[in-house]
Design an enzyme around this catalytic site. Structure first.
Site, mmCIF file in Angstrom:
data_model
loop_
_atom_site.group_PDB
_atom_site.id
_atom_site.type_symbol
_atom_site.label_atom_id
_atom_site.label_comp_id
_atom_site.label_asym_id
_atom_site.label_seq_id
_atom_site.Cartn_x
_atom_site.Cartn_y
_atom_site.Cartn_z
ATOM 1 N N LYS A 198 -6.286 11.972 -23.583
ATOM 2 C CA LYS A 198 -5.716 13.097 -24.180
ATOM 3 C C LYS A 198 -5.418 14.339 -23.764
ATOM 4 O O LYS A 198 -4.331 14.500 -23.918
ATOM 5 C CB LYS A 198 -7.087 13.614 -24.959
ATOM 6 C CG LYS A 198 -6.815 14.578 -25.781
ATOM 7 C CD LYS A 198 -8.050 14.575 -27.032
ATOM 8 C CE LYS A 198 -8.218 16.006 -27.540
ATOM 9 N NZ LYS A 198 -9.068 16.539 -28.296
ATOM 10 N N GLU A 204 -9.813 10.078 -12.265
ATOM 11 C CA GLU A 204 -10.055 8.901 -12.338
ATOM 12 C C GLU A 204 -8.428 8.593 -12.693
ATOM 13 O O GLU A 204 -8.309 7.773 -12.616
ATOM 14 C CB GLU A 204 -11.015 8.626 -13.327
ATOM 15 C CG GLU A 204 -12.446 8.768 -13.139
ATOM 16 C CD GLU A 204 -13.151 10.732 -13.565
ATOM 17 O OE1 GLU A 204 -12.238 11.277 -13.597
ATOM 18 O OE2 GLU A 204 -14.213 10.457 -13.374
ATOM 19 N N GLY A 259 -11.965 13.142 -28.223
ATOM 20 C CA GLY A 259 -12.148 11.140 -27.411
ATOM 21 C C GLY A 259 -13.317 10.620 -27.355
ATOM 22 O O GLY A 259 -12.619 9.702 -28.028
ATOM 23 N N ARG A 260 -14.277 10.845 -28.138
ATOM 24 C CA ARG A 260 -15.033 10.198 -28.376
ATOM 25 C C ARG A 260 -15.322 9.583 -29.763
ATOM 26 O O ARG A 260 -15.723 8.794 -29.629
ATOM 27 C CB ARG A 260 -16.795 10.637 -27.930
ATOM 28 C CG ARG A 260 -17.115 11.981 -28.660
ATOM 29 C CD ARG A 260 -18.805 12.697 -27.901
ATOM 30 N NE ARG A 260 -18.458 13.952 -28.473
ATOM 31 C CZ ARG A 260 -17.931 14.931 -27.296
ATOM 32 N NH1 ARG A 260 -17.119 14.515 -26.796
ATOM 33 N NH2 ARG A 260 -17.894 15.996 -27.880
ATOM 34 N N GLU A 345 -22.526 13.200 -25.626
ATOM 35 C CA GLU A 345 -22.092 14.255 -25.078
ATOM 36 C C GLU A 345 -21.745 15.030 -25.782
ATOM 37 O O GLU A 345 -21.738 15.869 -26.349
ATOM 38 C CB GLU A 345 -20.788 13.764 -24.689
ATOM 39 C CG GLU A 345 -19.507 14.200 -24.033
ATOM 40 C CD GLU A 345 -18.527 14.115 -23.364
ATOM 41 O OE1 GLU A 345 -17.971 13.267 -24.702
ATOM 42 O OE2 GLU A 345 -18.006 13.567 -22.215
ATOM 43 N N HIS A 376 -36.950 -9.222 -21.689
ATOM 44 C CA HIS A 376 -36.878 -9.852 -20.110
ATOM 45 C C HIS A 376 -37.224 -9.146 -19.237
ATOM 46 O O HIS A 376 -37.035 -9.353 -18.456
ATOM 47 C CB HIS A 376 -36.502 -11.709 -19.559
ATOM 48 C CG HIS A 376 -37.192 -12.514 -20.920
ATOM 49 N ND1 HIS A 376 -38.100 -13.604 -21.003
ATOM 50 C CD2 HIS A 376 -36.664 -12.715 -22.274
ATOM 51 C CE1 HIS A 376 -38.044 -14.056 -22.481
ATOM 52 N NE2 HIS A 376 -37.009 -13.783 -22.677
ATOM 53 N N LYS A 485 -17.089 18.304 -12.425
ATOM 54 C CA LYS A 485 -15.619 18.141 -12.145
ATOM 55 C C LYS A 485 -14.841 19.037 -11.330
ATOM 56 O O LYS A 485 -14.482 19.528 -9.998
ATOM 57 C CB LYS A 485 -14.776 18.505 -13.185
ATOM 58 C CG LYS A 485 -14.917 17.005 -14.743
ATOM 59 C CD LYS A 485 -13.627 17.538 -15.222
ATOM 60 C CE LYS A 485 -14.382 16.022 -16.796
ATOM 61 N NZ LYS A 485 -13.421 16.982 -17.959
HETATM 62 O O1 F6P Z 1 -16.025 14.670 -18.662
HETATM 63 C C1 F6P Z 1 -15.789 14.264 -20.761
HETATM 64 C C2 F6P Z 1 -14.258 14.022 -21.114
HETATM 65 O O2 F6P Z 1 -13.207 14.954 -21.705
HETATM 66 C C3 F6P Z 1 -14.762 12.998 -22.403
HETATM 67 O O3 F6P Z 1 -14.772 14.057 -23.651
HETATM 68 C C4 F6P Z 1 -13.411 12.316 -22.398
HETATM 69 O O4 F6P Z 1 -13.641 11.356 -24.021
HETATM 70 C C5 F6P Z 1 -13.390 11.705 -20.977
HETATM 71 O O5 F6P Z 1 -13.300 13.214 -20.697
HETATM 72 C C6 F6P Z 1 -11.550 11.915 -21.107
HETATM 73 O O6 F6P Z 1 -11.054 13.150 -21.579
HETATM 74 P P1 F6P Z 1 -9.428 12.468 -21.131
HETATM 75 O O7 F6P Z 1 -8.785 11.529 -22.553
HETATM 76 O O8 F6P Z 1 -8.343 13.668 -21.804
HETATM 77 O O9 F6P Z 1 -8.993 11.391 -20.264
#
Ligand code: F6P
Length: 521
Positions: A198, A204, A259-260, A345, A376, A485
């Protein structure tokens, strides 16, 4: 709302009721109460009878919901008010699954245009009209995204039957094993990369996307070739373009979708690719049916509301510090992880909407796994551990295989586990005793298909919202993730030897330890 939750007379009343709460087994002997705790919404049957909840406590919880104006707050959410106050935005994930012609004018055109664009891309890749730079048809998709830009799509792709046309390789972690394993399984001529972010600023995702780009370059692809293999889903088109993804390959996201909560948007592209656009559309329909139920059902029959209220009762009044999601369906292996992000979150907060510190517990720890394998492993803790917990069981009435006996055993185990958690076992020998009296809810889906999965995820989204309202917090921001971060940047520099900083003694020692291995290589 200005009163803190704990000062509400309705909250105090519930506190008094909890002091003398009857056991789960005792509660289930009240037929009238049982009727109130058997609900149905959007194809999901919910049995809340194994909650430790009397008629009186249920009334008290509904009073609490009224005291915090839950229905007004729900209506504000659904009509697009800026319920995400700290970021001054609406949270309009429901608009993403509202059928064409029934949506709000300010959202619907964006949603429908994006869906149409996504369908077009799926068609073109499926028919082979769109091919890689060497004219080979695309067979593999490397999906790069994390958190909300990953968990929903992978959950759905693993849960729902695929068409077999594309193999999707999900890469989320900065751990280089993830991207290198995914790329090692692919042929660059037949691989497309979808970068989902987003913000288009997530460490990452950007590092993994760069690694994927380098992989193409190392194999003789030019920047122009690569543009044909890369797609992005982002609200930040400029950054995606700067990365080298042409505007026509960028599918929109919007700041009014968290995002979530975004699996319903173009973030669902891998679902449409792996399972077909019809399957994705069915997921939206299932979710929309749950939205309608949430919007229209009276509080007393409103499944998301009752799910939220029982959660509040368990965690705030009966002391359940953790909530287990126990999916009796192998295909839902990722559901606990998905719900972990969605719920924790969203509601892992300690500041109220008015800026004051909350004075009640908010989101309990959420974890879980699939049955029967969990039986188990960690069910020992559930049956004889010292901590109070609550649990959700999820069971499909019909399987998608022909091993009927397996399925009957699976169902028998799900019901036996929730029964054991309720009744316990009064053995004479202390080590064998099982206390029981743990509250659980069981959801029965007729079958695990796109419709029911959509409805189930929307159900939890609305539960989250209702709990946020009761706790008086903003469920739609996530400021707590920022500190880590920020700290990672300087530590990264120091690990690389390009900065010398004053770290705390432990961090300094660990940096030294890790650097020692680098220099010994
Ligand atoms: O670090 C948390 C977060 O902002 C989440 O809320 C989000 O889903 C994820 O990182 C990924 O964010 P983006 O879609 O901006 O890469």
């Amino acid at each position: 709302m200005t009163n803190s939750t704990s000062t509400l007379p309705e909250w105090k009343h519930l506190g008094r009721l909890a002091q003398s709460a009857a056991s789960v087994t005792e509660c289930t002997q009240d037929a009238a109460r049982n009727d109130r705790l058997t609900l149905h919404a959007a194809g999901i049957d919910a049995d809340l009878r194994k909650q430790r909840l009397s008629n009186e406590a249920l009334d008290g919880l509904l009073e609490l919901a009224r005291a915090v104006s839950l229905e007004d707050r729900r209506d504000a959410l659904l009509r697009g008010d800026h319920v995400n106050t700290s970021e001054d935005r609406p949270a309009m994930h429901t608009a993403l699954r509202t059928p064409a012609g029934a949506g709000l004018a300010s959202f619907e055109p964006h949603v429908q245009a994006a869906l149409a664009g996504m369908h077009k891309l799926v068609d073109k890749l499926t028919t082979g009209e769109l091919r890689g730079a060497t004219n080979r048809a695309i067979t593999d998709i490397v999906h790069i995204g994390i958190g909300g830009s990953h968990l929903g799509p992978e959950l759905a792709v693993r849960a729902l039957p695929g068409t077999g046309r594309f193999k999707i390789h999900f890469v989320a972690n900065i751990d280089g094993h993830a991207i290198s394993t995914a790329l090692a399984a692919c042929d660059p001529e037949r691989t497309a990369v979808i970068v989902v972010s987003k913000s288009f600023s997530t460490l990452e995702t950007l590092r993994n996307a760069e690694a994927a780009r380098a992989w193409f370059l190392e194999r003789g692809f030019t920047a122009m070739d690569i543009a044909r293999h890369f797609f992005a889903i982002s609200a930040n088109v400029q950054e995606a373009a700067r990365f080298g993804i042409p505007a026509e390959n960028v599918f929109p996201m919007w700041d009014w979708v968290g995002g979530r909560y975004s699996v319903w948007s173009t973030v669902g592209l891998p679902i449409a690719l792996a399972c077909g656009t019809k399957v994705f559309a069915d997921m939206l329909t299932g979710a929309h049916q749950m939205d309608r139920h949430f919007a229209e059902a009276p509080l007393t029959e409103n499944l998301p509301v009752l799910l939220a209220l029982t959660g509040i009762w368990n965690s705030n009044f009966l002391g359940a510090s953790n909530h287990a999601v126990l999916a009796y369906d192998e295909r839902l292996a990722l559901l606990p992880l998905y719900l972990q992000q969605l719920e924790t979150e969203s509601n892992g907060k300690s500041v109220r909407l008015d800026g004051q510190t909350v004075d009640v517990q908010t989101m309990p720890i959420l974890w879980g796994g699939v049955g029967t394998t969990g039986q188990h492993a960690y069910h020992q803790l559930l049956h004889q551990g010292t901590r109070a917990f609550s649990a959700d069981f999820i069971v499909a009435a019909k399987p998608d295989h022909h091993l009927e006996d397996h399925h009957r055993w699976l169902q028998a185990n799900a019901l036996a586990q929730s029964q054991a958690m309720m009744i316990g076992d009064e053995q004479p020998q202390a080590e064998k005793r099982v206390p029981g009296n743990h509250p659980t809810t069981t959801f029965v889906l007729e079958q695990l298909d796109a419709h029911h999965l959509g409805a189930l995820l929307a159900l939890y989204e609305h539960k989250v919202f209702c709990q946020g309202v009761i706790w008086g917090i903003n469920s739609f921001d996530q400021w707590g993730v920022e500190l880590g971060k920020r700290l990672a940047g300087p530590i990264y520099q120091q690990l690389g030897g390009t900065a010398v900083l004053n770290q705390d003694a432990s961090t300094q020692h660990l940096i030294g330890r890790l650097r020692a291995s680098q220099t010994n290589d």
